[in-house]
Design an enzyme around this catalytic site. Structure first.
Site, PDB file in Angstrom:
ATOM      1  N   ASP A  11       0.863  -1.179   0.000  1.00 45.66           N
ATOM      2  CA  ASP A  11       0.000   0.000   0.000  1.00 45.66           C
ATOM      3  C   ASP A  11       0.907   1.240   0.000  1.00 45.66           C
ATOM      4  O   ASP A  11       2.130   1.126  -0.137  1.00 45.66           O
ATOM      5  CB  ASP A  11      -1.010  -0.037   1.166  1.00 45.66           C
ATOM      6  CG  ASP A  11      -0.372   0.243   2.529  1.00 45.66           C
ATOM      7  OD1 ASP A  11       0.871   0.371   2.618  1.00 45.66           O
ATOM      8  OD2 ASP A  11      -1.126   0.319   3.519  1.00 45.66           O
ATOM      9  N   HIS A  12       0.289   2.418   0.168  1.00 38.63           N
ATOM     10  CA  HIS A  12       1.063   3.663   0.111  1.00 38.63           C
ATOM     11  C   HIS A  12       2.149   3.714   1.187  1.00 38.63           C
ATOM     12  O   HIS A  12       3.244   4.206   0.943  1.00 38.63           O
ATOM     13  CB  HIS A  12       0.132   4.870   0.237  1.00 38.63           C
ATOM     14  CG  HIS A  12      -0.736   4.806   1.462  1.00 38.63           C
ATOM     15  ND1 HIS A  12      -1.808   3.941   1.545  1.00 38.63           N
ATOM     16  CD2 HIS A  12      -0.688   5.449   2.648  1.00 38.63           C
ATOM     17  CE1 HIS A  12      -2.383   4.076   2.730  1.00 38.63           C
ATOM     18  NE2 HIS A  12      -1.718   4.974   3.421  1.00 38.63           N
ATOM     19  N   CYS A  68       3.045  -3.060   4.134  1.00 39.65           N
ATOM     20  CA  CYS A  68       2.186  -1.928   4.506  1.00 39.65           C
ATOM     21  C   CYS A  68       2.872  -1.231   5.676  1.00 39.65           C
ATOM     22  O   CYS A  68       4.070  -1.443   5.893  1.00 39.65           O
ATOM     23  CB  CYS A  68       0.756  -2.380   4.816  1.00 39.65           C
ATOM     24  SG  CYS A  68       0.543  -3.356   6.316  1.00 39.65           S
ATOM     25  N   THR A  70       2.599  -1.586   8.967  1.00 39.68           N
ATOM     26  CA  THR A  70       3.035  -2.543   9.996  1.00 39.68           C
ATOM     27  C   THR A  70       3.313  -3.933   9.442  1.00 39.68           C
ATOM     28  O   THR A  70       3.892  -4.763  10.150  1.00 39.68           O
ATOM     29  CB  THR A  70       1.942  -2.704  11.061  1.00 39.68           C
ATOM     30  OG1 THR A  70       0.751  -3.181  10.398  1.00 39.68           O
ATOM     31  CG2 THR A  70       1.641  -1.393  11.769  1.00 39.68           C
ATOM     32  N   GLY A  71       2.824  -4.219   8.262  1.00 42.57           N
ATOM     33  CA  GLY A  71       2.870  -5.578   7.723  1.00 42.57           C
ATOM     34  C   GLY A  71       1.687  -6.408   8.181  1.00 42.57           C
ATOM     35  O   GLY A  71       1.412  -7.484   7.634  1.00 42.57           O
ATOM     36  N   GLY A  73      -1.832  -5.555   8.660  1.00 35.71           N
ATOM     37  CA  GLY A  73      -3.105  -5.491   7.930  1.00 35.71           C
ATOM     38  C   GLY A  73      -3.041  -6.239   6.614  1.00 35.71           C
ATOM     39  O   GLY A  73      -3.949  -7.030   6.278  1.00 35.71           O
ATOM     40  N   HIS A 101       9.607 -23.807   9.258  1.00 38.41           N
ATOM     41  CA  HIS A 101       8.532 -24.482   9.990  1.00 38.41           C
ATOM     42  C   HIS A 101       7.147 -24.300   9.388  1.00 38.41           C
ATOM     43  O   HIS A 101       6.308 -25.189   9.509  1.00 38.41           O
ATOM     44  CB  HIS A 101       8.504 -23.987  11.446  1.00 38.41           C
ATOM     45  CG  HIS A 101       9.693 -24.433  12.245  1.00 38.41           C
ATOM     46  ND1 HIS A 101       9.786 -24.260  13.608  1.00 38.41           N
ATOM     47  CD2 HIS A 101      10.849 -25.051  11.867  1.00 38.41           C
ATOM     48  CE1 HIS A 101      10.951 -24.753  14.042  1.00 38.41           C
ATOM     49  NE2 HIS A 101      11.607 -25.225  13.000  1.00 38.41           N
ATOM     50  N   ARG A 112       6.916   0.925   8.572  1.00 40.88           N
ATOM     51  CA  ARG A 112       7.040   1.884   9.670  1.00 40.88           C
ATOM     52  C   ARG A 112       7.723   1.260  10.885  1.00 40.88           C
ATOM     53  O   ARG A 112       7.942   1.936  11.885  1.00 40.88           O
ATOM     54  CB  ARG A 112       5.652   2.416  10.051  1.00 40.88           C
ATOM     55  CG  ARG A 112       5.035   3.271   8.948  1.00 40.88           C
ATOM     56  CD  ARG A 112       3.589   3.656   9.245  1.00 40.88           C
ATOM     57  NE  ARG A 112       3.055   4.495   8.170  1.00 40.88           N
ATOM     58  CZ  ARG A 112       1.758   4.692   7.950  1.00 40.88           C
ATOM     59  NH1 ARG A 112       0.860   4.127   8.736  1.00 40.88           N
ATOM     60  NH2 ARG A 112       1.357   5.447   6.941  1.00 40.88           N
ATOM     61  N   ARG A 135       7.965 -33.304  10.445  1.00 40.70           N
ATOM     62  CA  ARG A 135       6.800 -33.077  11.326  1.00 40.70           C
ATOM     63  C   ARG A 135       6.065 -31.791  10.979  1.00 40.70           C
ATOM     64  O   ARG A 135       4.866 -31.666  11.235  1.00 40.70           O
ATOM     65  CB  ARG A 135       7.236 -33.068  12.792  1.00 40.70           C
ATOM     66  CG  ARG A 135       8.099 -31.886  13.189  1.00 40.70           C
ATOM     67  CD  ARG A 135       8.668 -32.035  14.594  1.00 40.70           C
ATOM     68  NE  ARG A 135       9.374 -30.844  15.051  1.00 40.70           N
ATOM     69  CZ  ARG A 135      10.613 -30.513  14.672  1.00 40.70           C
ATOM     70  NH1 ARG A 135      11.274 -31.260  13.809  1.00 40.70           N
ATOM     71  NH2 ARG A 135      11.196 -29.421  15.160  1.00 40.70           N
ATOM     72  N   HIS A 136       6.795 -30.832  10.385  1.00 38.14           N
ATOM     73  CA  HIS A 136       6.161 -29.552  10.053  1.00 38.14           C
ATOM     74  C   HIS A 136       5.199 -29.685   8.877  1.00 38.14           C
ATOM     75  O   HIS A 136       4.242 -28.910   8.773  1.00 38.14           O
ATOM     76  CB  HIS A 136       7.234 -28.507   9.739  1.00 38.14           C
ATOM     77  CG  HIS A 136       8.198 -28.298  10.859  1.00 38.14           C
ATOM     78  ND1 HIS A 136       7.820 -27.781  12.083  1.00 38.14           N
ATOM     79  CD2 HIS A 136       9.519 -28.581  10.968  1.00 38.14           C
ATOM     80  CE1 HIS A 136       8.864 -27.735  12.885  1.00 38.14           C
ATOM     81  NE2 HIS A 136       9.907 -28.217  12.235  1.00 38.14           N
TER      82      HIS A 136
HETATM   83  C1  RB5 Z   1      -2.018   2.824   6.402  1.00 33.78           C
HETATM   84  O1  RB5 Z   1      -2.022   4.060   7.029  1.00 33.78           O
HETATM   85  C2  RB5 Z   1      -1.816   1.729   7.431  1.00 33.78           C
HETATM   86  O2  RB5 Z   1      -2.933   1.600   8.237  1.00 33.78           O
HETATM   87  C3  RB5 Z   1      -1.487   0.428   6.744  1.00 33.78           C
HETATM   88  O3  RB5 Z   1      -0.363   0.591   5.948  1.00 33.78           O
HETATM   89  C4  RB5 Z   1      -1.153  -0.762   7.627  1.00 33.78           C
HETATM   90  O4  RB5 Z   1      -0.193  -0.438   8.579  1.00 33.78           O
HETATM   91  C5  RB5 Z   1      -2.276  -1.506   8.178  1.00 33.78           C
HETATM   92  O5  RB5 Z   1      -2.098  -2.572   8.814  1.00 33.78           O
END
Ligand code: RB5
Length: 144
Positions: A11-12, A68, A70-71, A73, A101, A112, A135-136
């Site tokens: 995403d952006h 994204c 945080t990765g 979402g 695994h 971020r 096993r995995h």
């Molecule tokens: C976008 O602002 C932010 O919410 C998205 O990139 C992500 O971090 C969501 O999990």
């Protein structure tokens, strides 16, 4: 890096890191499928996860990278697709262990939260590490 063809989507918030990862991947001889987004204009991460999942379902590649803020979402959205096993990684140990695994086929990164050098290391290790099986394999089969 071993996987020759890898799809990238962001995403952006993940746009700049995606570009940096594609540059790094291609510098090591890989071919990137850049699924977008293609600018820092706002887009919705579930839509980008769906584009990646569709690309894999179509058989264009069996490896993906999603980014994204945080990765998290984009990984939640990607994991709603049965054929996707997306793992959010913040360090090389998670990247290695999720391949060993979980046979994760998609690396999810938070632009971020992790610096670009750590992200590049995660990508390299993720692509170089083979699934351990044994096993995995039984456990991974239950995920599907
Ligand atoms: C976008 O602002 C932010 O919410 C998205 O990139 C992500 O971090 C969501 O999990």
């Amino acid at each position: 890096m071993t996987s020759a063809l890898v799809a990238f989507a962001a995403d952006h918030a993940g746009y700049d890191l995606k570009q940096a990862l594609i540059r790094e991947f291609e510098a090591t001889g890989g071919t990137a499928i850049d699924l977008g987004t293609h600018s820092a204009d706002s887009v919705d991460y579930p839509d980008m996860a769906d584009v990646l999942a569709r690309c894999m379902a179509d058989g264009r590649t069996d490896r993906g990278v999603i980014v994204c803020g945080t990765g998290i979402g984009i990984a939640i959205a990607a994991n709603r697709h049965r054929h996707v096993r997306a793992a959010v990684c913040h360090d090389v140990t998670s990247a290695r262990l999720t391949r060993l695994h979980n046979d994760a086929n998609v690396l999810a990164l938070g632009a971020r939260l992790v610096g670009s050098e750590v992200a590049k290391d995660c990508l390299r290790v993720f692509l170089e590490t083979e699934f351990e099986g044994g096993r995995h394999a039984r456990r991974v089969a239950k995920l599907g």
